[in-house]
Design a protein around this motif. Sequence first.
Motif, PDB file in Angstrom:
ATOM      1  N   LEU A  31      -3.422 -30.161   4.773  1.00  0.00           N
ATOM      2  CA  LEU A  31      -3.174 -28.883   5.573  1.00  0.00           C
ATOM      3  C   LEU A  31      -1.744 -29.315   6.442  1.00  0.00           C
ATOM      4  O   LEU A  31      -1.046 -28.038   6.571  1.00  0.00           O
ATOM      5  CB  LEU A  31      -4.370 -28.800   6.746  1.00  0.00           C
ATOM      6  N   SER A  32      -1.450 -30.233   6.740  1.00  0.00           N
ATOM      7  CA  SER A  32      -0.217 -30.755   7.555  1.00  0.00           C
ATOM      8  C   SER A  32       0.726 -30.343   6.326  1.00  0.00           C
ATOM      9  O   SER A  32       1.895 -29.687   7.007  1.00  0.00           O
ATOM     10  CB  SER A  32      -0.067 -32.208   7.847  1.00  0.00           C
ATOM     11  N   VAL A  33       1.024 -30.743   5.318  1.00  0.00           N
ATOM     12  CA  VAL A  33       2.117 -30.369   4.273  1.00  0.00           C
ATOM     13  C   VAL A  33       1.976 -28.840   3.854  1.00  0.00           C
ATOM     14  O   VAL A  33       3.161 -28.297   3.809  1.00  0.00           O
ATOM     15  CB  VAL A  33       1.626 -31.147   3.101  1.00  0.00           C
ATOM     16  N   ARG A  38      -0.362 -27.541  13.418  1.00  0.00           N
ATOM     17  CA  ARG A  38      -1.240 -26.856  14.173  1.00  0.00           C
ATOM     18  C   ARG A  38      -2.779 -26.726  13.617  1.00  0.00           C
ATOM     19  O   ARG A  38      -3.438 -27.235  14.335  1.00  0.00           O
ATOM     20  CB  ARG A  38      -0.537 -25.520  14.413  1.00  0.00           C
ATOM     21  N   MET A  39      -2.942 -26.479  12.359  1.00  0.00           N
ATOM     22  CA  MET A  39      -4.261 -26.424  11.857  1.00  0.00           C
ATOM     23  C   MET A  39      -4.845 -27.764  11.725  1.00  0.00           C
ATOM     24  O   MET A  39      -6.112 -27.907  12.290  1.00  0.00           O
ATOM     25  CB  MET A  39      -4.135 -25.733  10.513  1.00  0.00           C
ATOM     26  N   PRO A  40      -4.144 -29.014  11.645  1.00  0.00           N
ATOM     27  CA  PRO A  40      -4.873 -30.349  11.635  1.00  0.00           C
ATOM     28  C   PRO A  40      -5.266 -30.650  12.658  1.00  0.00           C
ATOM     29  O   PRO A  40      -6.108 -31.539  12.812  1.00  0.00           O
ATOM     30  CB  PRO A  40      -4.016 -30.967  10.511  1.00  0.00           C
ATOM     31  N   ARG A  42      -6.378 -28.646  15.062  1.00  0.00           N
ATOM     32  CA  ARG A  42      -7.362 -28.254  15.402  1.00  0.00           C
ATOM     33  C   ARG A  42      -8.571 -28.812  14.752  1.00  0.00           C
ATOM     34  O   ARG A  42      -9.863 -28.543  15.055  1.00  0.00           O
ATOM     35  CB  ARG A  42      -7.376 -26.597  15.422  1.00  0.00           C
ATOM     36  N   LEU A  43      -8.248 -29.395  13.507  1.00  0.00           N
ATOM     37  CA  LEU A  43      -9.332 -29.743  12.820  1.00  0.00           C
ATOM     38  C   LEU A  43     -10.113 -30.996  13.188  1.00  0.00           C
ATOM     39  O   LEU A  43     -11.435 -30.775  13.241  1.00  0.00           O
ATOM     40  CB  LEU A  43      -8.752 -30.333  11.452  1.00  0.00           C
ATOM     41  N   ALA A  44      -9.282 -31.596  14.142  1.00  0.00           N
ATOM     42  CA  ALA A  44      -9.984 -32.640  15.147  1.00  0.00           C
ATOM     43  C   ALA A  44     -11.132 -32.081  16.017  1.00  0.00           C
ATOM     44  O   ALA A  44     -11.929 -32.507  16.532  1.00  0.00           O
ATOM     45  CB  ALA A  44      -8.919 -33.405  16.056  1.00  0.00           C
ATOM     46  N   ALA A  45     -10.612 -30.833  16.419  1.00  0.00           N
ATOM     47  CA  ALA A  45     -11.587 -30.165  17.374  1.00  0.00           C
ATOM     48  C   ALA A  45     -13.015 -29.274  16.550  1.00  0.00           C
ATOM     49  O   ALA A  45     -13.863 -29.358  17.337  1.00  0.00           O
ATOM     50  CB  ALA A  45     -10.843 -29.058  18.362  1.00  0.00           C
ATOM     51  N   TRP A  46     -12.748 -28.975  15.524  1.00  0.00           N
ATOM     52  CA  TRP A  46     -13.677 -28.122  14.991  1.00  0.00           C
ATOM     53  C   TRP A  46     -14.518 -29.053  13.908  1.00  0.00           C
ATOM     54  O   TRP A  46     -15.794 -28.833  13.784  1.00  0.00           O
ATOM     55  CB  TRP A  46     -12.884 -27.103  14.033  1.00  0.00           C
ATOM     56  N   TYR A  47     -14.031 -30.216  13.540  1.00  0.00           N
ATOM     57  CA  TYR A  47     -14.681 -30.804  12.454  1.00  0.00           C
ATOM     58  C   TYR A  47     -14.882 -32.482  13.050  1.00  0.00           C
ATOM     59  O   TYR A  47     -16.282 -32.812  13.070  1.00  0.00           O
ATOM     60  CB  TYR A  47     -13.809 -31.046  11.069  1.00  0.00           C
ATOM     61  N   TYR A 114      -3.273 -40.592  10.888  1.00  0.00           N
ATOM     62  CA  TYR A 114      -3.348 -39.279  11.531  1.00  0.00           C
ATOM     63  C   TYR A 114      -2.535 -38.963  12.580  1.00  0.00           C
ATOM     64  O   TYR A 114      -1.714 -37.878  12.820  1.00  0.00           O
ATOM     65  CB  TYR A 114      -4.658 -38.893  11.717  1.00  0.00           C
ATOM     66  N   ALA A 115      -2.682 -39.863  13.363  1.00  0.00           N
ATOM     67  CA  ALA A 115      -1.625 -39.557  14.886  1.00  0.00           C
ATOM     68  C   ALA A 115      -0.401 -39.588  14.587  1.00  0.00           C
ATOM     69  O   ALA A 115       0.373 -38.779  15.152  1.00  0.00           O
ATOM     70  CB  ALA A 115      -2.136 -40.754  15.760  1.00  0.00           C
TER      71      ALA A 115
END
Length: 240
Positions: A31-33, A38-40, A42-47, A114-115
């Motif tokens: 997703l980052s690539v 932004r989306m990845p 939010r992935l930390a919050a959603w998944y 990831y960070a």
Amino acid sequence: MARWMWGALNALQAVFMVVVTLVGFPVALVLSVLLGPRMPLRLAAWYWSPLLFAGAGAKLEVEGAERIDWSRPMVLVANHQSMIDIPSLFRAVPVPLRFVLKREVASVPIVGWYARMMGMVFIDRGNARDARRKLGAAADKLRGNATFAAFPEGTRSKDGVVGPFKAGALQLALEAGVQVLPVAIDGAGKVLPPAGFIVRPGTIRVRFGTPIDTAGLQANERNALTQRAREQIVALLGQT
């Protein structure tokens, strides 16, 4: 017998945490690539965070988020009780969130990768020049409408009492000219204590305080700003 059963359950929870992270990392990378960070983020919050909470048998309660203007860049400063503080903030904050982290976190497999990929900031507290450079880079991101979070105590509290705050994270807000948002995290140390991996079901509460404007503040007011933020968090926790 009960201790043995808790030990076995905690081992399964640790395996679950690793598997959840291993599965999520390649998805975040792709997703980052394709879409940028932004989306990845939010992935930390959603998944990631919801599954970690489910695995721990923990419940999250958020107070005061509706009073915050999340369209503005800001630096969140929170007390630090547990490693589960990070997924707690990911879940509680409704916008992409980056962290100011200790340099040691960068070497943690998967989490550190990831960070780095998400543009989080790693501070070497033993290297003042490098710390200033990285805080300057974070300030540039804030001017571009980012949101950062930091734990000014610098380490997890062993007894839940809020320790002294270091001023680095507040310096970041001053340099960028953005608000400081005090955040109190309560109950995290009981769900996942700072020492070892002993997980117990419980409720974690994230309470957002009142944003503090830094516009017009001078560099020599950094310590006073730090103290104001700490006092808010202490009050939100009901500590004296």
